[in-house]
Motif scaffolding. Structure first.
Motif, PDB file in Angstrom:
ATOM      1  N   LYS A  78       0.837  -1.210   0.000  1.00 22.23           N
ATOM      2  CA  LYS A  78       0.000   0.000   0.000  1.00 22.23           C
ATOM      3  C   LYS A  78       0.866   1.252   0.000  1.00 22.23           C
ATOM      4  O   LYS A  78       0.618   2.191  -0.749  1.00 22.23           O
ATOM      5  CB  LYS A  78      -0.905   0.030   1.238  1.00 22.23           C
ATOM      6  N   SER A 104      -5.356   2.301  -2.182  1.00 19.01           N
ATOM      7  CA  SER A 104      -6.236   1.238  -2.679  1.00 19.01           C
ATOM      8  C   SER A 104      -5.553  -0.029  -3.179  1.00 19.01           C
ATOM      9  O   SER A 104      -6.217  -1.044  -3.336  1.00 19.01           O
ATOM     10  CB  SER A 104      -7.123   1.788  -3.800  1.00 19.01           C
ATOM     11  N   LEU A 105      -4.278  -0.008  -3.469  1.00 21.45           N
ATOM     12  CA  LEU A 105      -3.631  -1.176  -4.088  1.00 21.45           C
ATOM     13  C   LEU A 105      -2.658  -1.830  -3.126  1.00 21.45           C
ATOM     14  O   LEU A 105      -1.728  -1.157  -2.683  1.00 21.45           O
ATOM     15  CB  LEU A 105      -2.879  -0.739  -5.350  1.00 21.45           C
ATOM     16  N   SER A 107      -6.207  -4.611  -2.586  1.00 23.65           N
ATOM     17  CA  SER A 107      -7.392  -4.676  -1.733  1.00 23.65           C
ATOM     18  C   SER A 107      -7.124  -5.647  -0.586  1.00 23.65           C
ATOM     19  O   SER A 107      -6.958  -6.843  -0.802  1.00 23.65           O
ATOM     20  CB  SER A 107      -8.598  -5.166  -2.539  1.00 23.65           C
ATOM     21  N   HIS A 148     -12.382   0.439  -4.435  1.00 19.94           N
ATOM     22  CA  HIS A 148     -11.284  -0.238  -5.134  1.00 19.94           C
ATOM     23  C   HIS A 148     -11.546  -0.324  -6.634  1.00 19.94           C
ATOM     24  O   HIS A 148     -12.682  -0.460  -7.071  1.00 19.94           O
ATOM     25  CB  HIS A 148     -11.085  -1.670  -4.602  1.00 19.94           C
ATOM     26  N   ASP A 152      -6.969  -3.504  -8.212  1.00 20.92           N
ATOM     27  CA  ASP A 152      -6.704  -3.603  -6.772  1.00 20.92           C
ATOM     28  C   ASP A 152      -7.174  -4.958  -6.263  1.00 20.92           C
ATOM     29  O   ASP A 152      -6.513  -5.611  -5.451  1.00 20.92           O
ATOM     30  CB  ASP A 152      -7.447  -2.527  -5.977  1.00 20.92           C
TER      31      ASP A 152
END
Length: 172
Positions: A78, A104-105, A107, A148, A152
């Motif tokens: 993240k 967001s990356l 999830s 997301h 993600d």
């Protein structure tokens, strides 16, 4: 395919899916997403350890080790990618839920769900279809709720499966 075209398709698919929930009651999707918060995993592990003598204890230990590995990797990813969430990037856009963190990356909900589904499928193969369906729906819910992008979620799937397989390799 270039990174620019991946981002374009990612955004188009995100909007297409999110628009399915725009101006709708999303309580069921929010509830589904909340099943991926982590409390349920620990509860399942404790129940299996208490009432399922064949695999319950090793299942719990595998899951605990896997989450112990997954969480720091998730945090590092993240912070490394620092991808802005859709709800923070697009103007006049409101997600259906407040995100649990800034980026967001990948999830995290999806990673945790696929991690759990992979471990369930290993120890309890007759529940594999249910576990993987549930994990897929967790990932989909994160897109539908507006927090997301599809990539993600794909990254979360890959992270969850990878850490689960690593944990199973180390403990079994």
């Amino acid at each position: 395919m270039s990174l620019k075209s991946v981002t374009k398709y990612d955004t188009v698919i995100f909007h297409w899916l999110y628009d399915l929930t725009r101006h709708r009651d999303c309580r069921a999707i929010v509830w589904l997403s909340k099943t991926g918060d982590g409390y349920l995993y620990f509860f399942i592990g404790l129940l299996l350890m208490a009432f399922e003598p064949e695999h319950g204890e090793i299942f719990l230990y595998t899951a605990l080790m896997a989450y112990g590995l997954e969480l720091p990797i998730y945090v590092v990813l993240k912070k490394a990618f620092k991808r802005t969430r859709p709800c923070d990037f697009f103007n006049n856009f409101q997600a259906h839920v407040t995100p649990s963190d800034k980026f967001s990356l990948p999830s995290g909900h999806t990673a945790a769900a696929w991690l759990m589904a992979t471990i369930i499928a290993f120890y309890y193969p007759s529940f594999a279809f249910v576990a993987y369906t549930w994990a897929t729906l967790i990932g989909l819910s994160r897109i539908l709720l507006g927090v997301h992008y599809p990539t993600d979620v794909i990254a979360g799937v890959l992270l969850g499966i990878t850490i689960a397989q690593l944990s199973l390799t180390l403990l079994v």
